[in-house]
Write a protein that holds these residues in place. Structure first.
Motif, PDB file in Angstrom:
ATOM      1  N   SER A 211      36.918  78.000 -40.753  1.00 58.79           N
ATOM      2  CA  SER A 211      36.038  78.002 -42.042  1.00 58.79           C
ATOM      3  C   SER A 211      34.987  78.704 -41.694  1.00 58.79           C
ATOM      4  CB  SER A 211      35.746  76.786 -42.814  1.00 58.79           C
ATOM      5  OG  SER A 211      37.106  76.346 -43.185  1.00 58.79           O
ATOM      6  N   LEU A 212      34.031  78.350 -40.566  1.00 61.30           N
ATOM      7  CA  LEU A 212      32.758  78.892 -40.366  1.00 61.30           C
ATOM      8  C   LEU A 212      32.961  80.398 -39.776  1.00 61.30           C
ATOM      9  CD1 LEU A 212      31.163  75.801 -38.374  1.00 61.30           C
ATOM     10  CD2 LEU A 212      30.345  76.972 -40.625  1.00 61.30           C
ATOM     11  N   LYS A 213      34.032  80.609 -39.142  1.00 63.74           N
ATOM     12  CA  LYS A 213      34.184  81.815 -38.356  1.00 63.74           C
ATOM     13  C   LYS A 213      34.639  82.882 -39.456  1.00 63.74           C
ATOM     14  CE  LYS A 213      37.544  84.086 -35.197  1.00 63.74           C
ATOM     15  NZ  LYS A 213      38.707  84.235 -34.152  1.00 63.74           N
ATOM     16  N   ASN A 214      35.269  82.365 -40.621  1.00 59.21           N
ATOM     17  CA  ASN A 214      35.648  83.215 -41.565  1.00 59.21           C
ATOM     18  C   ASN A 214      34.776  83.170 -42.818  1.00 59.21           C
ATOM     19  OD1 ASN A 214      38.066  83.680 -40.499  1.00 59.21           O
ATOM     20  ND2 ASN A 214      39.198  82.016 -41.557  1.00 59.21           N
ATOM     21  N   ARG A 215      33.594  82.581 -42.883  1.00 57.48           N
ATOM     22  CA  ARG A 215      32.452  82.364 -43.859  1.00 57.48           C
ATOM     23  C   ARG A 215      33.136  81.819 -45.062  1.00 57.48           C
ATOM     24  NH1 ARG A 215      28.325  87.372 -41.995  1.00 57.48           N
ATOM     25  NH2 ARG A 215      28.335  86.676 -39.944  1.00 57.48           N
ATOM     26  N   THR A 232      42.364  66.500 -41.529  1.00 59.24           N
ATOM     27  CA  THR A 232      42.198  67.073 -42.722  1.00 59.24           C
ATOM     28  C   THR A 232      42.455  68.546 -42.855  1.00 59.24           C
ATOM     29  OG1 THR A 232      39.881  67.650 -42.043  1.00 59.24           O
ATOM     30  CG2 THR A 232      40.220  65.861 -43.530  1.00 59.24           C
ATOM     31  N   SER A 233      42.915  68.954 -43.943  1.00 58.49           N
ATOM     32  CA  SER A 233      43.713  70.139 -44.136  1.00 58.49           C
ATOM     33  C   SER A 233      42.332  71.505 -44.156  1.00 58.49           C
ATOM     34  CB  SER A 233      44.307  70.418 -45.433  1.00 58.49           C
ATOM     35  OG  SER A 233      45.306  69.332 -45.263  1.00 58.49           O
ATOM     36  N   GLN A 234      41.242  70.892 -44.690  1.00 59.02           N
ATOM     37  CA  GLN A 234      40.312  71.989 -44.897  1.00 59.02           C
ATOM     38  C   GLN A 234      39.078  71.203 -45.052  1.00 59.02           C
ATOM     39  OE1 GLN A 234      41.611  73.899 -48.576  1.00 59.02           O
ATOM     40  NE2 GLN A 234      39.939  72.934 -49.668  1.00 59.02           N
ATOM     41  N   PRO A 235      37.694  71.656 -44.823  1.00 55.99           N
ATOM     42  CA  PRO A 235      36.357  70.908 -44.920  1.00 55.99           C
ATOM     43  C   PRO A 235      36.493  70.869 -46.596  1.00 55.99           C
ATOM     44  CG  PRO A 235      36.141  73.097 -43.657  1.00 55.99           C
ATOM     45  CD  PRO A 235      37.508  73.081 -44.298  1.00 55.99           C
ATOM     46  N   GLY A 236      35.416  69.716 -46.824  1.00 56.94           N
ATOM     47  CA  GLY A 236      35.074  69.568 -48.367  1.00 56.94           C
ATOM     48  C   GLY A 236      34.502  70.650 -49.097  1.00 56.94           C
ATOM     49  N   SER A 237      34.580  70.824 -50.179  1.00 56.43           N
ATOM     50  CA  SER A 237      33.691  71.962 -51.087  1.00 56.43           C
ATOM     51  C   SER A 237      32.155  71.436 -51.202  1.00 56.43           C
ATOM     52  CB  SER A 237      34.238  71.705 -52.464  1.00 56.43           C
ATOM     53  OG  SER A 237      33.956  70.693 -52.956  1.00 56.43           O
ATOM     54  N   LEU A 238      31.815  70.118 -50.731  1.00 57.37           N
ATOM     55  CA  LEU A 238      30.361  69.796 -50.811  1.00 57.37           C
ATOM     56  C   LEU A 238      29.836  69.596 -49.396  1.00 57.37           C
ATOM     57  CD1 LEU A 238      30.444  66.738 -53.527  1.00 57.37           C
ATOM     58  CD2 LEU A 238      29.766  68.901 -53.757  1.00 57.37           C
ATOM     59  N   THR A 239      30.845  69.115 -48.489  1.00 54.83           N
ATOM     60  CA  THR A 239      30.414  69.063 -47.114  1.00 54.83           C
ATOM     61  C   THR A 239      30.118  70.410 -46.198  1.00 54.83           C
ATOM     62  OG1 THR A 239      32.660  68.862 -46.215  1.00 54.83           O
ATOM     63  CG2 THR A 239      31.374  66.834 -47.041  1.00 54.83           C
ATOM     64  N   PHE A 240      31.051  71.316 -46.779  1.00 51.86           N
ATOM     65  CA  PHE A 240      31.150  72.520 -45.857  1.00 51.86           C
ATOM     66  C   PHE A 240      29.813  73.317 -46.201  1.00 51.86           C
ATOM     67  CE2 PHE A 240      32.191  77.279 -45.332  1.00 51.86           C
ATOM     68  CZ  PHE A 240      32.380  77.229 -44.026  1.00 51.86           C
TER      69      PHE A 240
END
Length: 314
Positions: A211-215, A232-240
């Motif tokens: 996610s960080l790599k893809n921004r 987890t499948s993906q970071p949280g919308s609040l945490t990311f």
């Protein structure tokens, strides 16, 4: 976004429930890594993991608002934490766990009078089910990581680290959904921004790294890493967004590296930790941190291990 004020408020709210966990050290690992190595011992926390901090903050707030019941979705530690604090407060709790959940964690949830429901093997499956149950029961869903009160509760780990080790120069944190690292990032970076924060994920559960790599938030397929708390499948919308704003680096460790770190901590430090905790030690042991002669704190996030399976983890 969560603020440092939120974290201080969380600390005040949960102070009568949670433990201030110690910071341990290891001269052997320090010599091996070329840094002064310290360990924030959240595996010695009540319910055996850091999760009780965020869960307590959220459930106590909900109880003060008069909630009738709480529901959570968890691979184990968050579920234990929610069941634990709900039991103390006299609030019924239902925990939705994956079908392959750690047996010792499920047993602990039941010991805290939590009701169990199984659903799938991923957070994408169990979280929607828990949300539905909360609505059906007229209660409140307690998110495992993507919630301001949960994040603020986890951030109290960062406050303690800064107070316990004033000379800290880097903190290494496991990443699952991002609740722990986003809380620690907020606490540490707002108080002492010079401290480096390095996140660690298994190679096969690298959703935050990608996610960080893809921004942008990026999902991954189901994984079977031994670090089950990080699946987890993906970071949280609040945490990311918090991670994206503050993080210094995210590194990846292999299954073999996690196993070796787990064995090292058990054999040399005499501490029983989860594979999800061992990722931070693995990052230090296998030179993923790219630093020398620093005061480094590895967060040992939990110690709830199924002893019947520990031989297969090493």
């Amino acid at each position: 976004m969560v603020t440092i004020k939120d974290i201080h408020q969380a600390r005040e709210r949960i102070s009568t429930i949670i433990n201030e966990t110690p910071i341990l050290s290891s001269s052997q690992l320090s010599n091996l890594c070329g840094n002064s190595m310290f360990f924030k011992a959240e595996h010695l926390q009540k319910t055996g993991a850091f999760k009780v901090r965020g869960a307590t903050n959220k459930v106590m707030y909900a109880a003060a608002e008069g909630v009738s019941s709480v529901t959570a979705a968890s691979s184990g530690n968050h579920g234990q934490a929610v069941a634990y604090i709900a039991n103390i407060l006299g609030v019924p709790a239902t925990i939705v766990v994956p079908e392959d959940a750690n047996a010792s964690k499920v047993s602990a949830i039941r010991s805290y009078n939590g009701s169990i429901e199984t659903c799938g093997t991923t957070s994408d499956e169990r979280i929607p089910r828990a949300e539905i149950l909360a609505k059906e029961n007229g209660g409140v869903f307690i998110p495992p990581y993507d919630d301001p009160l949960v994040i603020a509760g986890q951030g109290t780990v960062g406050l303690e680290i800064l107070e316990q080790l004033e000379l800290v120069e880097a903190v290494v944190v496991p990443i699952g959904g991002g609740g722990l690292i986003s809380g620690i990032l907020t606490a540490v970076k707002e108080i002492k921004p010079s401290v480096k924060i390095i996140g660690v994920e298994p190679v096969s559960a690298n959703d935050t790294y990608l996610s960080l790599k893809n921004r942008q938030i990026t999902s991954i397929q189901k994984t079977n890493t031994i670090a089950d708390g990080l699946r987890t499948s993906q970071p949280g919308s609040l945490t990311f967004p918090i991670v994206e704003k503050y993080i210094d680096n995210v590194v990846l460790v292999s299954e073999d590296e996690i196993s070796q770190a787990l064995f090292f901590v058990l054999e040399r430090m005499k501490q029983l930790i989860e594979p999800s905790s061992a990722v931070t030690v693995a990052a230090a042991m296998f030179d993923k941190l790219n630093m020398r002669d620093k005061n480094v704190v590895c967060v040992l996030s939990g110690g709830n291990v199924d002893l019947g399976k520990i031989g297969h983890m090493m």
